[in-house]
Design an enzyme around this catalytic site. Structure first.
Site, PDB file in Angstrom:
ATOM      1  N   ALA A  14       0.837  -1.206   0.000  1.00 39.19           N
ATOM      2  CA  ALA A  14       0.000   0.000   0.000  1.00 39.19           C
ATOM      3  C   ALA A  14       0.871   1.254   0.000  1.00 39.19           C
ATOM      4  CB  ALA A  14      -0.939  -0.018   1.206  1.00 39.19           C
ATOM      5  N   PHE A 118     -10.747 -19.099  -5.982  1.00 44.97           N
ATOM      6  CA  PHE A 118     -10.468 -18.726  -4.590  1.00 44.97           C
ATOM      7  C   PHE A 118     -11.774 -18.720  -3.810  1.00 44.97           C
ATOM      8  CE2 PHE A 118      -6.906 -16.873  -2.129  1.00 44.97           C
ATOM      9  CZ  PHE A 118      -5.851 -17.413  -2.843  1.00 44.97           C
ATOM     10  N   GLN A 231      -9.902 -11.732  11.067  1.00 48.82           N
ATOM     11  CA  GLN A 231     -10.026 -12.911  10.202  1.00 48.82           C
ATOM     12  C   GLN A 231      -9.144 -14.058  10.677  1.00 48.82           C
ATOM     13  OE1 GLN A 231      -8.877 -13.103   5.733  1.00 48.82           O
ATOM     14  NE2 GLN A 231     -11.067 -13.461   5.889  1.00 48.82           N
ATOM     15  N   HIS A 233      -7.738 -17.427   9.362  1.00 48.82           N
ATOM     16  CA  HIS A 233      -7.571 -18.188   8.127  1.00 48.82           C
ATOM     17  C   HIS A 233      -7.747 -19.663   8.473  1.00 48.82           C
ATOM     18  CE1 HIS A 233      -5.870 -19.878   4.507  1.00 48.82           C
ATOM     19  NE2 HIS A 233      -5.800 -18.674   3.971  1.00 48.82           N
ATOM     20  N   LEU A 243       0.981 -19.730   7.379  1.00 54.06           N
ATOM     21  CA  LEU A 243      -0.104 -19.906   6.427  1.00 54.06           C
ATOM     22  C   LEU A 243       0.144 -21.004   5.410  1.00 54.06           C
ATOM     23  CD1 LEU A 243      -2.767 -18.446   5.579  1.00 54.06           C
ATOM     24  CD2 LEU A 243      -1.415 -17.463   3.739  1.00 54.06           C
ATOM     25  N   GLU A 246      -4.789 -20.350   0.678  1.00 55.17           N
ATOM     26  CA  GLU A 246      -6.068 -20.828   0.152  1.00 55.17           C
ATOM     27  C   GLU A 246      -5.919 -21.326  -1.286  1.00 55.17           C
ATOM     28  OE1 GLU A 246      -9.378 -18.459   1.534  1.00 55.17           O
ATOM     29  OE2 GLU A 246     -10.030 -18.332  -0.538  1.00 55.17           O
ATOM     30  N   ARG A 277     -13.771 -17.636   4.265  1.00 55.82           N
ATOM     31  CA  ARG A 277     -12.908 -18.033   5.383  1.00 55.82           C
ATOM     32  C   ARG A 277     -13.629 -18.111   6.720  1.00 55.82           C
ATOM     33  NH1 ARG A 277      -7.583 -14.642   3.412  1.00 55.82           N
ATOM     34  NH2 ARG A 277      -7.128 -16.103   1.737  1.00 55.82           N
ATOM     35  N   HIS A 348      -5.186 -14.060  10.883  1.00 56.38           N
ATOM     36  CA  HIS A 348      -4.581 -13.781   9.589  1.00 56.38           C
ATOM     37  C   HIS A 348      -4.707 -12.327   9.144  1.00 56.38           C
ATOM     38  CE1 HIS A 348      -3.153 -14.667   5.613  1.00 56.38           C
ATOM     39  NE2 HIS A 348      -4.283 -14.323   5.029  1.00 56.38           N
ATOM     40  N   ARG A 389     -13.242 -10.704   4.892  1.00 59.17           N
ATOM     41  CA  ARG A 389     -12.563 -10.468   3.616  1.00 59.17           C
ATOM     42  C   ARG A 389     -12.492 -11.748   2.790  1.00 59.17           C
ATOM     43  NH1 ARG A 389      -7.137 -11.189   1.630  1.00 59.17           N
ATOM     44  NH2 ARG A 389      -6.266 -11.844   3.627  1.00 59.17           N
TER      45      ARG A 389
HETATM   46  C1  FAD Z   1       1.251 -15.157   5.005  1.00 60.50           C
HETATM   47  C2  FAD Z   1       0.282 -14.223   4.341  1.00 60.50           C
HETATM   48  C3  FAD Z   1      -0.185 -14.495   3.069  1.00 60.50           C
HETATM   49  C4  FAD Z   1      -1.089 -13.637   2.448  1.00 60.50           C
HETATM   50  N1  FAD Z   1      -1.532 -13.941   1.186  1.00 60.50           N
HETATM   51  C5  FAD Z   1      -2.388 -13.089   0.573  1.00 60.50           C
HETATM   52  C6  FAD Z   1      -2.821 -13.348  -0.758  1.00 60.50           C
HETATM   53  O1  FAD Z   1      -2.425 -14.314  -1.398  1.00 60.50           O
HETATM   54  N2  FAD Z   1      -3.698 -12.486  -1.322  1.00 60.50           N
HETATM   55  C7  FAD Z   1      -4.164 -11.381  -0.669  1.00 60.50           C
HETATM   56  O2  FAD Z   1      -4.936 -10.629  -1.237  1.00 60.50           O
HETATM   57  N3  FAD Z   1      -3.730 -11.109   0.592  1.00 60.50           N
HETATM   58  C8  FAD Z   1      -2.860 -11.930   1.220  1.00 60.50           C
HETATM   59  N4  FAD Z   1      -2.441 -11.634   2.486  1.00 60.50           N
HETATM   60  C9  FAD Z   1      -2.795 -10.345   3.083  1.00 60.50           C
HETATM   61  C10 FAD Z   1      -1.939  -9.240   2.469  1.00 60.50           C
HETATM   62  O3  FAD Z   1      -0.673  -9.762   2.165  1.00 60.50           O
HETATM   63  C11 FAD Z   1      -1.759  -8.057   3.415  1.00 60.50           C
HETATM   64  O4  FAD Z   1      -3.003  -7.628   3.876  1.00 60.50           O
HETATM   65  C12 FAD Z   1      -1.084  -6.891   2.692  1.00 60.50           C
HETATM   66  O5  FAD Z   1       0.080  -7.314   2.024  1.00 60.50           O
HETATM   67  C13 FAD Z   1      -0.769  -5.768   3.662  1.00 60.50           C
HETATM   68  O6  FAD Z   1       0.019  -4.799   3.001  1.00 60.50           O
HETATM   69  P1  FAD Z   1       0.271  -3.378   3.647  1.00 60.50           P
HETATM   70  O7  FAD Z   1       1.031  -2.593   2.645  1.00 60.50           O
HETATM   71  O8  FAD Z   1      -0.984  -2.819   4.164  1.00 60.50           O
HETATM   72  O9  FAD Z   1       1.186  -3.669   4.937  1.00 60.50           O
HETATM   73  P2  FAD Z   1       2.520  -4.547   5.159  1.00 60.50           P
HETATM   74  O10 FAD Z   1       2.981  -5.226   3.950  1.00 60.50           O
HETATM   75  O11 FAD Z   1       2.246  -5.367   6.377  1.00 60.50           O
HETATM   76  O12 FAD Z   1       3.601  -3.453   5.502  1.00 60.50           O
HETATM   77  C14 FAD Z   1       3.580  -2.686   6.691  1.00 60.50           C
HETATM   78  C15 FAD Z   1       4.749  -1.735   6.675  1.00 60.50           C
HETATM   79  O13 FAD Z   1       4.640  -0.830   7.761  1.00 60.50           O
HETATM   80  C16 FAD Z   1       5.879  -0.715   8.411  1.00 60.50           C
HETATM   81  N5  FAD Z   1       5.630  -0.329   9.817  1.00 60.50           N
HETATM   82  C17 FAD Z   1       4.692  -0.822  10.667  1.00 60.50           C
HETATM   83  N6  FAD Z   1       4.795  -0.217  11.870  1.00 60.50           N
HETATM   84  C18 FAD Z   1       5.792   0.687  11.761  1.00 60.50           C
HETATM   85  C19 FAD Z   1       6.396   1.608  12.662  1.00 60.50           C
HETATM   86  N7  FAD Z   1       6.010   1.722  13.932  1.00 60.50           N
HETATM   87  N8  FAD Z   1       7.423   2.361  12.214  1.00 60.50           N
HETATM   88  C20 FAD Z   1       7.873   2.239  10.937  1.00 60.50           C
HETATM   89  N9  FAD Z   1       7.338   1.379  10.049  1.00 60.50           N
HETATM   90  C21 FAD Z   1       6.321   0.625  10.459  1.00 60.50           C
HETATM   91  C22 FAD Z   1       6.516  -2.091   8.250  1.00 60.50           C
HETATM   92  O14 FAD Z   1       7.901  -2.018   8.409  1.00 60.50           O
HETATM   93  C23 FAD Z   1       6.105  -2.414   6.818  1.00 60.50           C
HETATM   94  O15 FAD Z   1       7.011  -1.812   5.905  1.00 60.50           O
HETATM   95  C24 FAD Z   1      -1.533 -12.481   3.122  1.00 60.50           C
HETATM   96  C25 FAD Z   1      -1.062 -12.201   4.390  1.00 60.50           C
HETATM   97  C26 FAD Z   1      -0.178 -13.071   5.001  1.00 60.50           C
HETATM   98  C27 FAD Z   1       0.250 -12.744   6.403  1.00 60.50           C
END
Ligand code: FAD
Length: 575
Positions: A14, A118, A231, A233, A243, A246, A277, A348, A389
């Site tokens: 994101a 899925f 959620q 999983h 994990l 799925e 889920r 999850h 979700r």
């Molecule tokens: C094992 C696993 C498999 C998954 N597979 C899927 C899938 O196949 N399809 C799907 O749609 N979703 C999947 N998901 C869910 C999805 O991956 C996540 O919801 C999504 O990637 C979250 O992205 P994000 O950018 O919001 O946060 P994240 O990728 O979690 O990144 C968070 C960032 O914030 C930073 N941060 C946090 N706190 C601080 C702080 N205090 N100071 C500085 N930096 C901080 C971290 O360092 C990191 O860079 C999966 C999740 C998991 C756990």
């Protein structure tokens, strides 16, 4: 004091997607990304199964309307339908854009992007890169940030959000390498800080998913939306909790109980293993409760069920889900070509989060916004997932809403001046907090208190909930919160003091846990992932609403906000 036009906390999908969009549209805007990990170690990199979009490569009958309906039905009608419309309509475009960036999606024979089934999706619409989709996407995005001149602060821990009089002004951060404290002032602060799996004792999430962004927002007076929807999983590998995607069921694997029975027949006769889920996790929990779970020696009454891939054959397993095979082999010694995997539900994903509008701007209340503050990804609640979700919709949310939020920031920032505030005040506060933690002469180890807290959350706010169990849990949490002032740190140094970071993360975990439990206690119905044994039905007349929970040390206030319904009237949910 440092300054940038825009600072984005979070180097996951994101945060990176938003940063890239701002630079593409307005190259002169000075953008920095801050992350406590290296960006490519963000939890996004672990995403396995895929990302949904109606490309119609495999199923020409698919449409964005069908994707929207599946998402809203999956959400148990709590999703905001205007937000779902953007999500599903913009999906094909963001996938093509990723592909042009260089993301190596798996292919069909004719070279087009492959798509798989899925849970909860009525058509084959999930695009993937084997079972390493997050890895493929995040690496390209981070490369693109560097090309586009985004400043990256990696391994800086953000400790505080500076928010005064309804306006975000900057952040306070701590350099994990050498203990340096810095304030950054910014015209816009965006959070892409990810989820909170570590609030519970068994999770698929990485160690960094401690809900820091959620806690910082709550402590700054921003409400958190729908935090009761956690959620589970269905297929966490037993006993480690990591994990098993799925995608494994999407490719045809079966769930079986101790009698070898495909028990999903009882719970979702049409969709079977590919039910959403919430339903599948409850089904597994009920089988285990009824004594049809399995023990490691194969006897009945144990804590897990089986995920059986054997009939899929070695070639399919190794080409479509090689990483899941490897995980089971490496972590629990199971060769899934020849034996079933032991699985049970694991925490999850965080459906709730920092409330935002469809431009990514953070809400102060149901009808007002915070100036200069945006959020996207798992830490935000826009709300496209409502009470549950669907798999492969989260990566999609990160990319669609990362892009939308980046686009609105690139406009918004043009009209903003750098805000004024007294940096010394915040620096002093941060220094005092750190000094206090280092000097504290307590007797409790961080890991022990964290474990007790996580156990309490898992026991008192799990797959099934009742008022009595949750009230007991809240009382325990209050007691554990008091013990925070008695933790002690062995490491008093400034250099790479991970113990200090863990102490700060524990505070985030505690704030977020209390918000989850309190929101759950107040929702007296069952909807999606929130399953109350004392209120087993969905109650649209009282609870077709979003929860807004306001944190203060004295207690949590709960308000509600209407759900946006534009396309699909709530109906009973059957699969
Ligand atoms: C094992 C696993 C498999 C998954 N597979 C899927 C899938 O196949 N399809 C799907 O749609 N979703 C999947 N998901 C869910 C999805 O991956 C996540 O919801 C999504 O990637 C979250 O992205 P994000 O950018 O919001 O946060 P994240 O990728 O979690 O990144 C968070 C960032 O914030 C930073 N941060 C946090 N706190 C601080 C702080 N205090 N100071 C500085 N930096 C901080 C971290 O360092 C990191 O860079 C999966 C999740 C998991 C756990």
């Amino acid at each position: 004091m440092l300054q940038h036009d825009v600072i984005i906390i979070g180097g996951g999908l994101a945060g990176c997607r938003a940063a890239l969009e701002i630079k593409r549209l307005t190259p002169n805007v000075d953008v920095a990304v801050i992350a406590k990990t290296h960006p490519i170690r963000s939890h996004s990199v672990a995403a396995q199964g895929g990302i949904a979009a109606t490309l119609q490569n495999v199923d020409p009958e698919d449409s964005w309307e069908a994707h929207a309906f599946d998402t809203v039905k999956g959400s148990d009608y709590l999703a905001d339908q205007d937000a779902v419309e953007y999500l599903t309509k913009e999906a094909p475009e963001v996938i093509i854009d990723l592909e042009h960036m260089g993301v190596l999606f798996s292919r069909l024979e004719d070279g087009r992007i492959a798509q798989r089934a899925f849970g909860g999706h009525s058509h084959k619409r999930t695009c993937y890169a084997a079972d390493k989709t997050g890895h493929a996407m995040l690496h390209e995005l981070v490369n693109n940030l560097r090309h586009n001149g985004v400043h990256i602060y990696d391994e800086w821990y953000v400790m505080d959000l500076i928010l005064e009089a309804g306006e975000a002004k900057g952040i306070v951060m701590y350099h994990i390498l050498d203990g340096q404290l810095e304030i950054i002032r910014a015209k816009v602060v965006m959070f892409g800080t990810g989820g909170y799996g570590r609030v519970f004792n068994t999770t698929s999430n990485d160690y960094a998913s401690t809900g820091d962004g959620l806690a910082m927002s709550a402590l700054a007076g921003v409400p958190l939306e729908d935090m009761e929807f956690v959620q589970f999983h269905p297929t966490g590998l037993y006993p480690v909790g990591v994990l098993i995607s799925e995608a494994v069921r999407g490719e045809g694997a079966y769930l079986r109980n101790v009698d070898g029975e495909r028990f999903m027949e009882r719970y979702a006769p049409k969709q079977m293993e590919l039910a959403p889920r919430d339903i599948t996790s409850r089904a597994i929990s009920l089988e285990i409760r009824a004594g049809r779970g399995i023990h490691p020696d194969g006897s009945a009454g144990g804590p897990f069920v089986h995920l059986d891939l054997r009939h899929m054959g070695k070639d399919k397993i190794m080409s479509r889900v090689p990483f899941c095979w490897e995980e089971a082999h490496r972590l629990v010694g199971v060769d899934a070509v020849n034996e079933p995997m032991p699985v049970r539900p694991t925490v999850h994903y965080c459906m709730g989060g920092i409330p935002v509008n469809t431009d990514g701007q953070v809400r102060r209340s149901a009808d007002s916004l915070v100036e200069g503050f945006f959020a996207a990804g798992e830490c935000a609640c826009v709300s496209v997932h409502g009470a549950n979700r669907l798999g492969s919709n989260s990566l999609l949310e990160c990319v669609v809403y990362g892009r939308r939020t980046g686009r609105s920031i690139s406009q918004y920032v043009q009209k903003r001046q750098f805000p004024e505030f007294d940096p010394q005040l915040y620096l002093n506060k941060a220094q005092e907090r750190i000094q206090k933690l280092l000097a504290q002469k307590g007797t409790i180890r961080i890991a022990k208190l964290r474990q007790k807290f996580q156990d309490c959350m898992s026991e008192h706010c799990g797959v099934f909930r009742t008022e009595e169990i949750m009230r007991e849990g809240l009382a325990k949490l209050q007691d554990l919160k008091q013990q925070y002032s008695q933790i002690y740190l062995d490491d008093k140094d400034n250099c790479w003091n991970t113990e200090l970071i863990e102490a700060m993360e524990l505070q985030s975990i505690m704030v977020v846990g209390e918000l989850i439990l309190t929101s759950a206690l107040n929702r007296q119905e069952s909807r999606g992932a929130h399953s109350r044994e004392d209120y087993p039905s969905r109650d649209d007349s009282n609870f077709l609403q979003h929860t807004l929970a306001y944190y203060s040390p004295a207690g949590i206030d709960i308000n509600y906000m209407p759900v946006v319904i534009t396309m699909f009237e709530p109906k009973e949910r059957k699969y």
